[in-house]
Design a protein around this motif. Structure first.
Motif, short mmCIF file in Angstrom:
data_model
loop_
_atom_site.label_atom_id
_atom_site.label_comp_id
_atom_site.label_asym_id
_atom_site.label_seq_id
_atom_site.Cartn_x
_atom_site.Cartn_y
_atom_site.Cartn_z
N GLU A 21 41.79 40.74 33.11
CA GLU A 21 42.57 41.32 34.21
C GLU A 21 41.70 41.31 35.46
OE1 GLU A 21 45.31 45.16 35.45
OE2 GLU A 21 43.83 45.45 33.88
N ILE A 22 42.16 40.61 36.49
CA ILE A 22 41.35 40.45 37.71
C ILE A 22 41.71 41.54 38.71
CG2 ILE A 22 40.56 38.79 39.44
CD1 ILE A 22 40.41 37.83 36.47
N ASN A 33 46.81 47.36 36.54
CA ASN A 33 48.19 47.42 36.06
C ASN A 33 48.20 48.05 34.67
OD1 ASN A 33 50.78 46.93 35.12
ND2 ASN A 33 50.97 45.06 36.35
N TYR A 34 48.38 49.37 34.65
CA TYR A 34 48.28 50.10 33.38
C TYR A 34 49.40 49.74 32.40
CZ TYR A 34 44.54 52.90 35.32
OH TYR A 34 43.35 53.30 35.86
N ASN A 35 50.56 49.40 32.96
CA ASN A 35 51.66 48.98 32.08
C ASN A 35 51.30 47.77 31.25
OD1 ASN A 35 53.79 50.66 32.21
ND2 ASN A 35 54.69 49.71 34.04
N LEU A 36 50.76 46.79 31.97
CA LEU A 36 50.36 45.56 31.28
C LEU A 36 49.24 45.83 30.30
CD1 LEU A 36 50.32 42.56 33.73
CD2 LEU A 36 51.79 43.03 31.78
N GLU A 37 48.31 46.68 30.69
CA GLU A 37 47.19 47.00 29.80
C GLU A 37 47.70 47.60 28.50
OE1 GLU A 37 43.96 49.14 31.57
OE2 GLU A 37 43.91 47.86 33.35
N ARG A 38 48.72 48.46 28.64
CA ARG A 38 49.31 49.07 27.44
C ARG A 38 49.91 48.00 26.54
NH1 ARG A 38 50.44 53.59 30.19
NH2 ARG A 38 52.23 52.68 31.23
N LYS A 46 42.33 41.44 23.01
CA LYS A 46 41.17 41.97 23.71
C LYS A 46 41.34 41.83 25.24
CE LYS A 46 36.23 41.85 24.05
NZ LYS A 46 34.95 41.32 23.69
N LEU A 47 41.00 42.89 25.95
CA LEU A 47 41.15 42.88 27.40
C LEU A 47 39.79 43.12 28.06
CD1 LEU A 47 42.97 43.08 29.99
CD2 LEU A 47 43.09 45.52 29.56
N ILE A 108 44.71 34.83 32.25
CA ILE A 108 44.21 35.45 33.48
C ILE A 108 45.38 36.14 34.16
CG2 ILE A 108 42.96 35.05 35.64
CD1 ILE A 108 41.35 33.93 33.39
N ILE A 109 45.30 37.48 34.26
CA ILE A 109 46.38 38.21 34.93
C ILE A 109 45.83 39.05 36.08
CG2 ILE A 109 47.80 38.36 32.82
CD1 ILE A 109 46.88 41.37 32.72
#
Ligand SMILES: Nc1nc2c(ncn2[C@@H]2O[C@H](COP(=O)(O)OP(=O)(O)OP(=O)(O)O)[C@@H](O)[C@H]2O)c(=O)[nH]1
Ligand SMILES: [Mg+2]
Length: 251
Positions: A21-22, A33-38, A46-47, A108-109
């Motif tokens: 996550e950039i 972007n916490y939504n995407l992280e969830r 793995k993030l 890559i997001i």
């Protein structure tokens, strides 16, 4: 259009083995972007957080950010400058360690304009650049798969904006251009709040301004931005201010 974005996001998460996550080093919290992280966590991928544009932030500020981020998250965090190609080896190392099977796909997001495509070009190391980059947010459209070496692929994606974000917040972090802003004045108010009135009055050499509305009127007078009857045009002043901010002339 938004639906299309969502589809890309879901695809990128399911297709990737690990995800970067950039974030923009100037506003790491605002570009997370916490939504995407969830979503990523739910799928067990793995993030890694990549804090890009580190060259635009002073060292002490960077150190402080690092401390705060480490307190807040257990995720691996890497500071880089994609443009200056600093920290890229750390990323290559991370990719190398992640490759356990025949092929590895790295997604890559990130928000528009955080430097996803630039980073991909730096990782691939080819001088010319495999994917297009731009000063304007919203360049990359569909998913793009780039081979960086045998069995290793990077997936570039269009910038992803959380559904509920205000346009003024997105303008602040350069994820929206002026042309994409509907309410120019409200966005100008947001920028004024962020920078502080004093910084702007100093820049324009204006005196005795107490609030945002007055400030826009004074800028209009100073820059001769007038309506037909000769009255100051605060709409035009707002646009003028946003352009200055976008070109980082007022910091
Ligand atoms: N100073 C600085 N600028 C950078 C860095 N990385 C990218 N940029 C600039 O940021 C702008 C956006 O870069 P892109 O790579 O196109 O960003 P993106 O995230 O792919 O943008 P979208 O495809 O629109 O989502 C360009 O003007 C880049 O030159 C960096 O590390 N430092
Ligand atoms: Mg891009």
């Amino acid at each position: 259009m938004f639906k299309g974005f969502l589809k890309h996001v879901n695809n990128i998460i399911t297709e990737s083995d690990i995800i970067f996550e950039i974030l923009d080093a100037r506003y790491p919290e605002e570009t997370r972007n916490y939504n995407l992280e969830r979503k990523i966590r739910k799928l067990g991928k793995k993030l890694i957080l990549i804090i890009n544009k580190a060259d635009l932030v002073e060292k002490e500020v960077l150190e402080k950010q690092k401390e705060e981020l480490i307190k807040k998250t257990k995720l691996r965090i890497i500071f880089v400058s994609a443009k200056k190609k600093e920290g890229i080896n750390l990323i290559r190392k991370e990719i190398g360690m992640a490759k356990k099977q025949q092929t590895l796909t790295v997604g890559i997001i990130g928000y528009p304009n955080t430097g996803k495509s630039t980073l991909i070009n730096s990782i691939t190391g080819t001088g010319k650049g495999k994917v297009a980059t731009s000063k304007k947010a919203g360049l990359t459209r569909g998913l793009q798969r780039i081979k960086i070496s045998e069995g290793i692929y990077l997936l570039d994606s269009p910038g992803i904006i959380p559904q509920k974000k205000e346009e003024s917040d997105l303008f602040l972090v350069n994820s929206k251009n002026i042309n994409q802003i509907k309410d120019i004045e409200a966005t100008a108010f947001r920028i004024i709040k962020e920078l502080g009135i004093e910084k702007i009055t100093n820049y324009f050499k204006i005196k005795n301004v107490t609030d945002e509305e007055e400030l826009l009127i004074e800028i209009a007078k100073k820059q001769n931005l007038l309506k037909k009857g000769g009255k100051p045009d605060s709409q035009k002043a707002a646009r003028y201010l946003l352009e200055k901010y976008h070109r980082t002339e007022i910091k």
